[in-house]
Scaffold this active site. Structure first.
Site, short mmCIF file in Angstrom:
data_model
loop_
_atom_site.label_atom_id
_atom_site.label_comp_id
_atom_site.label_asym_id
_atom_site.label_seq_id
_atom_site.Cartn_x
_atom_site.Cartn_y
_atom_site.Cartn_z
N ASP A 103 -29.38 -51.18 -33.64
CA ASP A 103 -29.11 -50.71 -32.29
C ASP A 103 -28.51 -49.31 -32.32
O ASP A 103 -27.95 -48.89 -33.34
CB ASP A 103 -28.12 -51.66 -31.59
CG ASP A 103 -28.69 -53.07 -31.47
OD1 ASP A 103 -29.93 -53.22 -31.49
OD2 ASP A 103 -27.88 -54.01 -31.37
N LYS A 104 -28.55 -48.67 -31.16
CA LYS A 104 -28.05 -47.29 -31.05
C LYS A 104 -26.60 -47.18 -31.54
O LYS A 104 -26.24 -46.20 -32.18
CB LYS A 104 -28.17 -46.87 -29.58
CG LYS A 104 -27.88 -45.43 -29.32
CD LYS A 104 -28.16 -45.10 -27.87
CE LYS A 104 -27.55 -43.78 -27.49
NZ LYS A 104 -27.70 -43.50 -26.06
#
Ligand code: URA
Length: 234
Positions: A103-104
């Site tokens: 994920d970011k």
């Protein structure tokens, strides 16, 4: 392809070291010393040597990146910085993609490769390649929560495969997964009414995040590390 890039992609030197070796006259192309780093070679046809030893072109590239926060695991994105943006442009080999997604806001080990088959192999739950994450969560995890998470839990229509959790306190530890569903660990913690506050991938099979890499830095995998993709064994 540029001569310095060929040496670099073959893992013989970093890009700047390759330039130095070439300028020092250590590199030949088809028997002739070439002193220009940007000399164009046909990687499939030309015979290149470094210090008298032949340099064989490698079909696949494998890169270990220490992902910082704020980058998406994609090859391009109209609105976000991608993990590919962290790879120097001259080293961004065609077809390079992140093997699995973080994920970011997840940190740590991302492997980039142009080896689609190898990536498919290591990502498939069938092959039980463990991805190990260090996590911290908002509230204490009870031993019952840990047991439920380890046995497999419903994350909204999907029952997760068994995994291993080692707690290092009440709100932190490591979790080893052999699969990678979208936001899996975050959703697993939500399923026990908790919340991930920190997530970092620290290993991928036998490949450990190199502690000498700062966030945002990368290096090529070693031969040993590559063997997981090429299934050559150790
Ligand atoms: N699980 C998540 O929730 N996020 C990641 O980035 C990786 C695993």
């Amino acid at each position: 392809m540029r001569l310095d890039k060929l040496l670099c992609e073959c893992g013989k030197a970093s890009r700047s070291e390759a330039g130095k070796l070439i300028r020092l006259g250590k590199v030949t192309v088809n028997g002739t010393v070439v002193k220009k780093a940007d000399f164009k070679v046909d990687e499939h046809a030309d015979k290149v040597t470094l210090g008298g030893c032949e340099v064989c072109y490698k079909k696949f590239t494998y890169i270990m990146l220490n992902k910082p926060e704020g980058y998406v695991s994609a090859t391009d994105d109209p609105n976000e910085k991608t993990v590919l943006d962290l790879i120097d442009i001259e080293d961004r080999r065609k077809g390079l993609f992140p093997c699995g997604r973080l994920d970011k806001n997840t940190l740590g080990l991302v492997i980039l490769t142009n080896d689609g088959e190898g990536a498919h192999y290591v990502l498939s739950p069938k092959h039980h390649v463990k991805k190990l994450y260090r996590f911290e969560c908002q509230a204490p995890l009870s031993s019952e929560d840990v047991k439920n998470l380890e046995n497999g839990i419903d994350i909204g229509g999907y029952f997760t495969k068994p995994c291993t959790i080692n707690m290092e306190g009440l709100q932190s530890g490591t979790i080893a997964l052999t699969e990678g569903k979208y936001h899996q660990i975050k959703r697993m913690l939500e399923a026990v009414d908790n919340k991930i506050t920190y997530l970092e991938r620290i290993s991928f099979g036998d490949i450990l995040l190199d502690p000498s890499l700062e966030r945002g830095q990368w290096r090529y995998l070693t031969k040993d590390e590559e063997s997981i993709f090429l299934r050559t064994g150790k």
